[in-house]
Scaffold this active site. Structure first.
Site: not given
Ligand code: E4P
Length: 216
Positions: A85
């Protein structure tokens, strides 16, 4: 549509994996730090990769392309199903281009506009992660970002999978499924909410009450 779990909690991953609905996992530095319990980043990611067959996203923390590439190559060696990522910044795109040419799987994160998603698709990322909920929190239409990303990728035949992220309500799961998202990544409690319905509970109770009142 595939379902990923958005967590680093292995017990939660196991619970839903046994049900057979977990196609992959996304983590981020916040989830990893919350569920570390004294274990290293690598230990947690390897454990999750053993638990699920599908792609497991693990995020770099370097902010320059050189540092991202170093971390990405390490992460990609931890297990066959790791996905690296990367933040959707200029440096992140530089790293993406090189990693795509090396065949390393990538998930471009923190995407908040269709233009960012377009650049990610052009450079051949494996996944793009539009963060709907954080836009919704700020008063914008988060689901529209997913619709626009899916539309652009279809227009140009981009092969990057649209991984809808940052959910705030179960209704959004339906909306991104209708929009054609390839994947939705959900926190464990959000998967519970997809199933839970008061009409199902009331209907089941009524059936069981009727049954109980009958001579057997
Ligand atoms: C996805 O890859 C992210 O980690 C996640 O969906 C972030 O979610 P949030 O905005 O609720 O922290």
């Amino acid at each position: 549509m595939k379902l990923f779990l958005d967590t680093a909690n292995v017990e939660d991953i196991r619970k839903f994996n046994e049900l057979g609905i977990v196609d992959g996992v996304t983590t981020n530095p916040s989830w990893i730090s919350r569920d570390s319990k004294g274990r290293s980043f690598r230990e947690i990611v390897v454990e999750i990769c053993r638990e699920v067959k599908g792609p497991v996203s693990a995020e770099v923390v370097a902010t320059d392309a050189k540092g991202m590439l170093k971390e990405a190559r390490e992460i990609s060696g931890w297990a066959k199903n790791t996905v690296v990522k990367l933040p959707t910044t200029f440096e992140g795109l530089k790293a993406l281009k090189i990693l795509a040419s090396e065949g390393i799987k990538t998930n471009m994160t923190l995407v908040f506009s269709a233009n960012q998603a377009l650049l990610v698709g052009k450079l051949g990322a494996t996944f793009v992660s539009p963060f709907m909920g954080r836009l919704t929190d700020a008063g914008y239409d988060g689901v529209q970002l997913v619709r626009e990303t899916v539309g652009i990728y279809r227009n140009y035949g981009f092969r990057t999978s649209v991984l809808a992220a940052s959910f705030r309500s179960p209704r959004e799961v339906t909306e991104v499924a209708l929009a054609g998202a390839d994947v939705a990544t959900l926190k464990p409690e959000q998967v519970d909410l997809m199933l839970k319905n008061p009409f199902t509970e009331a209907g089941l109770k009524a059936f069981l009450d009727s049954w109980a009142s009958m001579k057997k």
